[in-house]
Design a protein around this motif. Structure first.
Motif, short mmCIF file in Angstrom:
data_model
loop_
_atom_site.label_atom_id
_atom_site.label_comp_id
_atom_site.label_asym_id
_atom_site.label_seq_id
_atom_site.Cartn_x
_atom_site.Cartn_y
_atom_site.Cartn_z
N ILE A 101 0.86 -1.26 0.01
CA ILE A 101 -0.13 0.10 0.11
C ILE A 101 1.00 1.28 0.01
N VAL A 102 0.64 2.12 -0.92
CA VAL A 102 1.06 3.46 -0.71
C VAL A 102 0.00 4.65 -0.32
N LEU A 103 -0.01 5.19 0.58
CA LEU A 103 -0.74 6.04 1.03
C LEU A 103 -0.46 7.55 0.82
N VAL A 104 -1.45 8.03 0.15
CA VAL A 104 -1.16 9.53 -0.22
C VAL A 104 -1.90 10.56 0.79
N ASP A 105 -1.11 11.35 1.40
CA ASP A 105 -1.57 12.36 2.36
C ASP A 105 -1.01 13.60 1.98
N ASP A 106 -1.24 14.22 1.23
CA ASP A 106 -0.80 15.66 1.09
C ASP A 106 -1.39 16.72 1.40
N ASP A 107 -2.54 16.69 2.03
CA ASP A 107 -3.37 17.92 2.25
C ASP A 107 -2.78 18.64 3.40
N LEU A 108 -2.28 19.81 3.34
CA LEU A 108 -1.70 20.59 4.22
C LEU A 108 -2.43 21.19 5.20
N ALA A 109 -3.75 21.14 4.78
CA ALA A 109 -4.67 21.97 5.52
C ALA A 109 -4.85 21.03 6.71
N THR A 110 -4.81 19.61 6.72
CA THR A 110 -5.13 18.85 7.72
C THR A 110 -3.94 18.34 8.63
N GLU A 111 -2.84 19.01 8.43
CA GLU A 111 -1.76 18.76 9.15
C GLU A 111 -1.83 19.22 10.71
N THR A 112 -1.53 18.18 11.47
CA THR A 112 -1.68 18.41 12.78
C THR A 112 -0.21 18.30 13.85
N GLY A 126 -1.85 13.64 15.64
CA GLY A 126 -3.01 12.83 16.19
C GLY A 126 -4.08 12.70 15.03
N GLY A 127 -5.14 12.03 15.23
CA GLY A 127 -6.31 11.82 14.30
C GLY A 127 -5.74 10.91 13.03
N PRO A 128 -6.74 10.99 12.04
CA PRO A 128 -6.24 10.14 10.84
C PRO A 128 -5.15 10.91 9.96
N GLY A 129 -4.73 12.02 10.17
CA GLY A 129 -3.63 12.64 9.52
C GLY A 129 -4.24 13.27 8.44
N ARG A 130 -3.19 13.83 7.52
CA ARG A 130 -3.37 14.54 6.30
C ARG A 130 -4.29 13.78 5.45
N ARG A 131 -5.50 14.52 4.64
CA ARG A 131 -6.21 13.72 3.77
C ARG A 131 -5.52 13.81 2.55
N GLY A 132 -5.79 12.73 1.49
CA GLY A 132 -5.18 12.38 0.06
C GLY A 132 -6.05 13.50 -0.80
N ALA A 145 7.15 10.07 -3.41
CA ALA A 145 6.41 11.13 -4.01
C ALA A 145 5.56 11.58 -3.02
N ALA A 146 4.87 10.85 -2.29
CA ALA A 146 3.79 11.23 -1.51
C ALA A 146 4.15 12.17 -0.28
N ALA A 147 5.39 11.56 0.27
CA ALA A 147 5.95 12.47 1.58
C ALA A 147 6.67 13.47 1.05
N SER A 148 6.68 13.81 -0.23
CA SER A 148 7.46 15.18 -0.59
C SER A 148 6.43 15.99 -1.07
N ALA A 149 5.21 15.65 -1.64
CA ALA A 149 4.08 16.64 -2.12
C ALA A 149 3.21 17.30 -1.04
N ARG A 150 2.63 18.30 -1.22
CA ARG A 150 1.89 18.93 -0.28
C ARG A 150 0.71 19.85 -1.29
N THR A 151 -0.39 19.82 -0.69
CA THR A 151 -1.37 20.54 -1.69
C THR A 151 -2.34 21.37 -0.53
#
Length: 332
Positions: free
Chosen positions: A130-141, A145-151, A182-188
Motif C-alpha cells: 500500500i502507498v498512502l497519499v496524504d498531501d493535504d497541508l490543511a489537515t496537518e496536525t 493525532g487523528g487520521p492525519g493529512r487527507r489525500g 513522492a507522497a512524502a514530498s508533495a503537499r496541497t
C-alpha cells in the motif's frame, strides 16, 4: 435548486463508468459487476497498479487507467469508499504475477477496505504493497493525532511516477518506495468559493457569503478550519502558496512540479490566471516550475474552487514524470 444531468441517481456511477469505457474502447474495459475499469489490453510481467475511491472526483481515478499509469481503477459511490470485495476483485485483475501496488488516498474507509483486500489477496498468493497519499497541508496536525493529512491531488503524481516505474520493470518494493517518496514530498492546499452539490440533492454541502472563501477545504466538501475574506486571483494564489512554501522549505535554485487543479466548476480562464500568479511568485523566489499541469484532475463534483500541489523534483522523479503515458485524462 441544483439540477443534474442524470437518469436514476442509483445508476449514476455504473452508467458513467459505462460511458467512459464506451468513449475509450481501445483503452478501457468495464467490469460492471464490481464497478472497476481495467486496461483494454492487460499488461504482462510487470507490477500491477490499482487505485480507487469514492466517485465525484473525476477524472480521478478511472481517467488515469492506461499505459504508464494505472492497471485498474475501482469506483465507490459518490464520496464513499468502494467495498473491500470490489477492491479485492480489482487487485486480482491488476495482478500479472509480480504483485500489486495499491495507491490509496488517506481516508478511513478507503484505507480500511484496501487493507482488508490486501490481506485477502495474500490468500491468493498475490503480494501487495500500500502507498498512502496524504498531501493535504490543511489537515496537518502538530501532534500527529487523528487520521492525519487527507489525500488529494498529489494522488495524480503518485499514480504517474509509480506507473512509469512499473512499466520500466521495477520490482514491487521499488515501485512502492517511489510512490511513498513522492507522497512524502508533495503537499496541497485548496480553497473554495462555493461548495459542491451531490447529484439529486437540492442544496450544496455548505454555503458561503459573497465575501467569504473556504481556505483549506477538502475534496469531499469537508469544511475548512477558517474562512477568509475574498480577494483577487493573485491574493487567493498567495493564500495557497504561502503555507506550501513554508512547509516544503523551498528556496532559490529549487525545482518543482506544480498542479493547478480545478475542484469542479472552476473554468480554464480562472485556472490560467492562478497559474500565471504561481509562476511569477515562484520565479521571483528563484524557484523553477520545471513541470506543471493546469486543469481538472481531482474534482469535488461542481465545487467552485482551486487547489495547488507542489512537489520538489529530482532527476529521477522528473524522468518518471516525463515517461510516456496514455490514458483518457493524461497522455504524452
Amino acid at each position: 435548486m441544483r439540477r443534474s444531468i442524470i437518469n436514476d441517481p442509483d445508476e449514476l456511477i455504473p452508467q458513467a463508468l459505462e460511458g467512459l469505457a464506451l468513449s475509450h474502447p481501445t483503452l478501457l474495459e468495464l467490469h460492471a459487476e464490481h464497478r472497476f475499469l481495467t486496461r483494454k489490453e492487460p499488461a504482462r510481467n510487470k507490477v500491477g497498479l490499482v487505485s480507487g475511491g469514492g466517485s465525484g472526483h473525476e477524472p480521478l481515478h478511472a481517467g488515469f487507467v492506461g499505459t504508464g499509469m494505472l492497471d485498474v481503477a475501482v469506483a465507490g459511490a459518490v464520496f464513499a469508499s468502494p467495498t473491500a470485495l470490489q477492491v479485492l476483485e480489482a487487485t486480482r485483475a491488476a495482478d500479472s504475477g509480480r504483485g500489486v501496488v495499491q495507491i490509496v488516498k488517506n481516508y478511513t474507509g478507503d484505507v480500511l477496505n484496501f487493507r482488508i483486500a490486501g490481506e485477502i489477496s495474500g490468500d491468493d498468493a498475490i503480494e501487495t504493497e500500500i502507498v498512502l497519499v496524504d498531501d493535504d497541508l490543511a489537515t496537518e496536525t502538530e501532534d500527529g493525532g487523528g487520521p492525519g493529512r487527507r489525500g488529494t491531488a498529489a494522488t495524480v503524481i503518485v499514480e504517474k511516477v509509480c506507473g512509469a516505474a512499473a512499466e520500466e520493470g521495477a520490482t514491487l518494493a521499488e515501485v512502492a518506495e517511489i510512490g511513498r517518496r513522492a507522497a512524502a514530498s508533495a503537499r496541497t492546499m485548496s480553497l473554495a468559493l462555493s461548495a459542491g452539490t451531490h447529484p439529486g440533492d437540492e442544496e450544496p454541502q455548505f454555503t458561503l457569503g459573497d465575501d467569504e472563501v473556504e481556505l483549506g477545504v477538502g475534496i469531499h466538501g469537508e469544511r475548512a478550519a477558517q474562512r477568509v475574506p475574498f480577494t483577487d486571483a493573485d491574493g487567493l494564489t498567495d493564500m495557497l502558496l504561502d503555507p506550501l512554501l513554508a512547509e516544503l522549505e523551498l528556496g532559490h535554485g529549487d525545482m518543482v512540479l506544480a498542479i493547478v487543479n480545478s475542484l469542479g466548476s472552476t473554468y480554464p480562464l480562472e485556472l490560467n490566471v492562478v497559474a500565471r500568479a504561481l509562476h511569477h511568485r515562484l520565479g521571483e523566489a528563484g524557484i523553477e516550475v520545471s513541470r506543471s499541469l493546469v486543469g481538472p484532475y481531482v474534482t469535488s463534483l461542481d465545487m467552485h474552487g482551486v487547489s495547488i500541489t507542489l512537489m520538489p523534483l529530482d532527476d529521477e522523479m522528473r524522468r518518471l514524470w516525463d515517461a510516456p503515458v496514455r490514458t483518457p485524462a493524461l497522455t504524452w
